[in-house]
Design a protein around this motif. Structure first.
Motif, PDB file in Angstrom:
ATOM      1  N   GLY A 173       0.891  -1.274  -0.119  1.00 24.29           N
ATOM      2  CA  GLY A 173       0.009  -0.010  -0.002  1.00 24.29           C
ATOM      3  C   GLY A 173       0.837   1.258  -0.026  1.00 24.29           C
ATOM      4  N   LEU A 174       1.920   1.153   1.037  1.00 29.84           N
ATOM      5  CA  LEU A 174       2.803   2.471   0.669  1.00 29.84           C
ATOM      6  C   LEU A 174       3.529   2.713  -0.682  1.00 29.84           C
ATOM      7  N   ALA A 175       3.870   1.242  -1.148  1.00 23.04           N
ATOM      8  CA  ALA A 175       4.455   1.525  -2.370  1.00 23.04           C
ATOM      9  C   ALA A 175       3.509   2.200  -3.546  1.00 23.04           C
ATOM     10  N   ALA A 176       2.248   1.701  -3.287  1.00 17.30           N
ATOM     11  CA  ALA A 176       1.372   2.182  -4.335  1.00 17.30           C
ATOM     12  C   ALA A 176       1.215   3.600  -4.262  1.00 17.30           C
ATOM     13  N   ALA A 177       0.985   4.036  -2.923  1.00 14.93           N
ATOM     14  CA  ALA A 177       1.058   5.535  -2.876  1.00 14.93           C
ATOM     15  C   ALA A 177       2.104   6.353  -3.357  1.00 14.93           C
ATOM     16  N   VAL A 178       3.442   5.755  -2.972  1.00 14.56           N
ATOM     17  CA  VAL A 178       4.533   6.567  -3.490  1.00 14.56           C
ATOM     18  C   VAL A 178       4.696   6.458  -4.866  1.00 14.56           C
ATOM     19  N   LEU A 191      -7.221   4.658  -5.784  1.00 20.35           N
ATOM     20  CA  LEU A 191      -6.538   3.606  -4.774  1.00 20.35           C
ATOM     21  C   LEU A 191      -7.205   3.859  -3.330  1.00 20.35           C
ATOM     22  N   ALA A 192      -7.573   4.898  -2.817  1.00 22.84           N
ATOM     23  CA  ALA A 192      -8.331   5.123  -1.712  1.00 22.84           C
ATOM     24  C   ALA A 192      -9.800   4.495  -1.548  1.00 22.84           C
ATOM     25  N   VAL A 193     -10.541   4.447  -2.864  1.00 23.36           N
ATOM     26  CA  VAL A 193     -11.789   4.033  -2.899  1.00 23.36           C
ATOM     27  C   VAL A 193     -11.679   2.477  -2.737  1.00 23.36           C
ATOM     28  N   ALA A 194     -10.568   1.788  -3.592  1.00 25.94           N
ATOM     29  CA  ALA A 194     -10.584   0.508  -3.681  1.00 25.94           C
ATOM     30  C   ALA A 194     -10.026  -0.030  -2.491  1.00 25.94           C
ATOM     31  N   GLY A 195      -9.377   0.630  -1.748  1.00 25.34           N
ATOM     32  CA  GLY A 195      -9.054   0.319  -0.476  1.00 25.34           C
ATOM     33  C   GLY A 195      -9.898   0.328   0.511  1.00 25.34           C
ATOM     34  N   LEU A 196     -10.622   1.295   0.349  1.00 25.61           N
ATOM     35  CA  LEU A 196     -11.874   1.335   1.498  1.00 25.61           C
ATOM     36  C   LEU A 196     -12.951   0.186   1.249  1.00 25.61           C
ATOM     37  N   LEU A 197     -13.282   0.140   0.102  1.00 27.51           N
ATOM     38  CA  LEU A 197     -14.177  -1.220  -0.377  1.00 27.51           C
ATOM     39  C   LEU A 197     -13.478  -2.535   0.182  1.00 27.51           C
ATOM     40  N   SER A 198     -12.474  -2.808   0.046  1.00 30.11           N
ATOM     41  CA  SER A 198     -11.775  -3.977   0.475  1.00 30.11           C
ATOM     42  C   SER A 198     -11.471  -3.971   2.005  1.00 30.11           C
ATOM     43  N   ALA A 199     -11.337  -2.881   2.726  1.00 26.47           N
ATOM     44  CA  ALA A 199     -11.413  -2.859   4.113  1.00 26.47           C
ATOM     45  C   ALA A 199     -12.798  -2.856   4.613  1.00 26.47           C
ATOM     46  N   MET A 200     -13.794  -2.497   4.016  1.00 30.33           N
ATOM     47  CA  MET A 200     -15.052  -2.754   4.390  1.00 30.33           C
ATOM     48  C   MET A 200     -15.455  -4.271   4.485  1.00 30.33           C
ATOM     49  N   LEU A 201     -15.186  -4.987   3.395  1.00 33.27           N
ATOM     50  CA  LEU A 201     -15.473  -6.161   3.419  1.00 33.27           C
ATOM     51  C   LEU A 201     -14.532  -7.150   4.579  1.00 33.27           C
ATOM     52  N   TYR A 202     -13.157  -6.624   4.759  1.00 31.63           N
ATOM     53  CA  TYR A 202     -12.337  -7.384   5.969  1.00 31.63           C
ATOM     54  C   TYR A 202     -12.929  -6.960   7.116  1.00 31.63           C
ATOM     55  N   LEU A 203     -13.454  -5.723   7.285  1.00 31.39           N
ATOM     56  CA  LEU A 203     -14.046  -5.311   8.617  1.00 31.39           C
ATOM     57  C   LEU A 203     -15.228  -6.194   8.910  1.00 31.39           C
ATOM     58  N   GLN A 204     -15.980  -6.463   7.908  1.00 29.00           N
ATOM     59  CA  GLN A 204     -17.335  -7.192   8.270  1.00 29.00           C
ATOM     60  C   GLN A 204     -17.070  -8.771   8.706  1.00 29.00           C
ATOM     61  N   LEU A 205     -15.903  -9.125   7.982  1.00 28.66           N
ATOM     62  CA  LEU A 205     -15.558 -10.597   7.855  1.00 28.66           C
ATOM     63  C   LEU A 205     -14.723 -11.111   9.370  1.00 28.66           C
ATOM     64  N   VAL A 206     -13.929 -10.007   9.772  1.00 31.86           N
ATOM     65  CA  VAL A 206     -13.062 -10.094  10.691  1.00 31.86           C
ATOM     66  C   VAL A 206     -13.536  -9.619  12.068  1.00 31.86           C
ATOM     67  N   LEU A 207     -14.127  -8.584  12.128  1.00 36.09           N
ATOM     68  CA  LEU A 207     -14.404  -7.975  13.339  1.00 36.09           C
ATOM     69  C   LEU A 207     -15.141  -8.759  14.310  1.00 36.09           C
ATOM     70  N   PRO A 208     -15.781  -9.497  14.073  1.00 35.43           N
ATOM     71  CA  PRO A 208     -16.312 -10.777  14.920  1.00 35.43           C
ATOM     72  C   PRO A 208     -15.128 -11.674  15.667  1.00 35.43           C
ATOM     73  N   THR A 209     -14.050 -11.633  15.025  1.00 33.71           N
ATOM     74  CA  THR A 209     -12.813 -12.586  15.620  1.00 33.71           C
ATOM     75  C   THR A 209     -12.075 -11.556  16.278  1.00 33.71           C
ATOM     76  N   LEU A 210     -12.295 -10.285  16.487  1.00 32.77           N
ATOM     77  CA  LEU A 210     -11.112  -9.417  16.731  1.00 32.77           C
ATOM     78  C   LEU A 210     -10.779  -9.437  18.382  1.00 32.77           C
ATOM     79  N   PRO A 211     -12.018  -9.603  19.257  1.00 35.39           N
ATOM     80  CA  PRO A 211     -12.101  -9.798  20.628  1.00 35.39           C
ATOM     81  C   PRO A 211     -11.446 -10.993  20.854  1.00 35.39           C
ATOM     82  N   GLN A 212     -11.771 -12.304  20.109  1.00 31.24           N
ATOM     83  CA  GLN A 212     -11.091 -13.486  20.186  1.00 31.24           C
ATOM     84  C   GLN A 212      -9.341 -13.370  19.982  1.00 31.24           C
ATOM     85  N   MET A 213      -9.069 -12.701  18.868  1.00 34.53           N
ATOM     86  CA  MET A 213      -7.779 -12.469  18.898  1.00 34.53           C
ATOM     87  C   MET A 213      -6.956 -11.754  20.131  1.00 34.53           C
TER      88      MET A 213
END
Length: 651
Positions: free
Chosen positions: A317-322, A341-363
């Protein structure tokens, strides 16, 4: 007949009011539909402050997985609804941006004849990978695979008081959102469950409820696809000939062979790492949505397959921005690239958040536990280099273990091969790295990203003192293979500027010389991986029980116990024995029943530290006979089987 003209005109007017072309309008409609769907979910779903969940928290009881799903899914939906609203609110600034470049995309940027050669080599590399990995698909599971199978893929066996065994199957929700430790490679878990279910439906004829081959199919497919993905990436970077070398080299690499046939998500990381870089190159070149979305969701795939791939995602991600800001493009093009880059990253982050947030307290609960400690010292760095270059540790280990191969172990017996791995391969990798750094801004940024990612992981391990297993940095393998391939091709590339055909011959000759040294230097490790499991769990259980079917009544005629590193999925009837009363009780039961008793456990050193009196009795009291020591491919993976020898009576 009803007249729908009014509705049709209204819909047409509404469609015209949506900004952008047809594809852009559809994207906005889908985003709006997602926003509405999230609002409906927030209103209808069980709330995190539900009475039952609140009561468990107030009483200090542990939350269940379904409680974490309720809490995490609701808060993730709330955050994503806010992000959706933000995207809709700002759509006029990002959805209508035109592609700044008319450049098209070509998957494989080589000429017709070269394309045929490329596909022939890619097919040969995948066939070679399949041939090398195939025997491993049928070997015993080892500890991490066994743990994943029990905790997040299939479920655990439950033993009744009468000795009956039932499998408590996990639900799909538990597959997706259970995190009792770092062994849930989410993107691997569900396909592995699906493949095992297909096997059980069409091929199972009693016996065990899982199949090693079926569980490993997703890893094998990802491992196979990672080879052409790396070749495509190198061709896009302008190194098509080196890409051919890289595909064949990675197919022969013992580390790739291992993870292409192991029920884990690491081979998926290798695939998505190459795809992310390919999409990034195309996104820099064309600024098209498809490539920025491909880049973002490839990073998502790597992280969802293996959470610690976060270091690679951040680095890329840093390489992409630079790369955007050093491109010397027009202000309009730069703005378009940044926004996409920002919108695509935000959309993928939304999916990741929906799938992973229930596991975060367990992590977080897992992170609070006492974890294995370790240091990143010179020996660790040597071992990491050994695995990266030759698919085995650098430093000798496992004294007395005939399967304990190492680069250092070659020094007294095969000095030529040792110095080739110690000096020749590093020299090729450095030469290839320099070629990539000098190839232009794109190549240099990708190379730096692959240097930064493992450096971040090592820095974090040094700071926390947590144990960093070398395979946690498996995402460095594609870059290393690419650099070695570029080093091999270096002389040919130099000659090709004046004599193209001579350059081709030089590259082929250099690769043949490389293989003449690399293949015999690493053949023992490849052969060992193909013949022996990482941990012989199944093999050890077959020394103690007449069958692997836990439901067979004959199982009640044998008693088994374990101290540490049990083989739960192969022998769910084994009793945990950590104290002398437990051991003596099991021995007395064997005496009364007149049936054989076996002790089967792994990692003798850890067992001695955990239950010293029990292990001392098993090893030195004369009341147990050693049946066999089954060597594994790591220190903790060697297993021992003892048989109880009663003083009188019994068997």
């Amino acid at each position: 007949m009803p007249n729908f003209d009014f509705l049709n005109k209204s819909a047409d007017a509404l469609w015209r009011r949506i900004p952008g072309r047809r594809g852009q309008k559809i994207a906005l409609v889908l985003l709006a539909a997602l926003f509405v769907g999230l609002l409906v979910f927030l209103g209808e779903a069980t709330k995190p402050w539900d009475g039952k969940i609140a009561a468990r928290i107030a009483e200090g009881r542990n939350l269940r997985v379904r409680d974490y799903i309720v809490i995490g899914s609701w808060w993730a939906a709330l955050a994503n609804a806010g992000l959706c609203f933000l995207l809709l609110l700002t759509s006029r600034w990002w959805v209508c941006l035109d592609d700044p470049s008319p450049a098209g995309s070509v998957w494989l940027d080589v000429s017709g004849q070269q394309k045929r050669v490329w596909w022939m080599v890619a097919t040969a590399a995948m066939g070679l990978c399949l041939l090398l990995s195939w025997p491993r698909m049928f070997l015993s599971l080892w500890g991490d695979e066994d743990y994943s199978l029990r905790q997040v893929i299939l479920g655990d066996y439950r033993v009744a008081a009468d000795g009956g065994v039932t499998l408590k199957r996990l639900t799909l929700a538990e597959n997706l959102w259970t995190y009792k430790g770092p062994n849930n490679h989410f993107l691997f878990t569900v396909p592995a469950r699906f493949c095992n279910d297909l096997w059980a439906r069409f091929f199972r004829e009693g016996g065990a409820e899982f199949n090693e081959f079926a569980l490993r199919i997703p890893a094998l497919l990802a491992g196979l696809l990672s080879l052409p993905a790396l070749g495509l990436l190198m061709a896009r970077m302008g190194f098509a000939r080196a890409g051919l070398i890289a595909m064949l080299f990675m197919a022969l690499h013992p580390w790739h062979m291992k993870y292409a046939s192991e029920a884990r998500g690491y081979s998926m990381v290798l695939l998505f790492a190459a795809l992310a870089c390919f999409c990034l190159l195309e996104a820099w070149r064309t600024a098209r949505w498809r490539w920025w979305l491909g880049f973002a969701f490839s990073n998502f795939g790597a992280m969802y397959a293996y959470p610690a791939a976060l270091y690679l995602a951040v680095s890329l991600g840093l390489a992409a921005a630079v790369g955007i800001f050093v491109s010397r493009a027009s202000a309009r093009t730069t703005w378009t690239q940044v926004v996409r880059l920002a919108v695509a990253g935000l959309l993928s982050a939304m999916l990741y958040l929906q799938l992973v947030l229930p596991t975060l307290p367990q992590m977080l609960l897992w992170l609070k536990r006492d974890r294995a400690r370790g240091v990143v010292d010179a020996a660790w760095l040597q071992d990491f280099w050994g695995w990266l270059s030759a698919g085995m540790a650098w430093n000798p280990w496992g004294e007395g273990n005939p399967l304990a191969h190492s680069v250092g172990g070659l020094a007294p017996t095969s000095p030529v091969f040792f110095w080739f791995l110690a000096v020749g391969v590093p020299a090729l990798a450095v030469l290839g790295l320099l070629r990539m750094l000098a190839s232009g801004r794109a190549g240099a940024l990708i190379a730096l990203a692959f240097l930064l990612a493992p450096a971040l992981a090592v820095a974090q391990a040094v700071k926390t003192g947590n144990l960093l297993y070398v395979w946690y940095l498996i995402y460095a393998l594609p870059a290393f293979v690419a650099w070695v391939a570029l080093g091999i091709d270096g002389a040919g590339a130099a000659l090709a500027r004046q004599h193209p055909r001579l350059g081709q011959y030089a590259s082929v000759a250099a690769f043949v010389i490389f293989l003449a040294l690399y293949l015999p230097a690493t053949q023992t490790q490849r052969s060992t991986l193909r013949q022996y499991p990482v941990e012989p769990q199944r093999d050890s259980v077959l020394l103690t029980r007449p069958t692997l079917d836990p439901h067979d009544p004959v199982q009640k005629t044998v008693l088994t116990g374990t101290v540490t590193f049990g083989a739960e999925m192969y022998d769910p009837l084994a009793r945990a024995v950590l104290t002398m009363p437990e051991l003596e009780g099991l021995m007395s039961e064997a005496d009364r029943a007149g049936c054989p008793l076996f002790m089967n456990f792994g990692s003798e050193g850890f067992a001695r530290a955990t239950a010293p009196e029990v292990v001392n009795t098993i090893e030195h009291s004369g009341r147990f006979d050693l049946v066999r020591r089954l060597h594994g491919l790591d220190v903790q993976n060697t297993r021992v089987v003892y048989r109880y020898a009663p003083v009188s009576g019994g068997q």
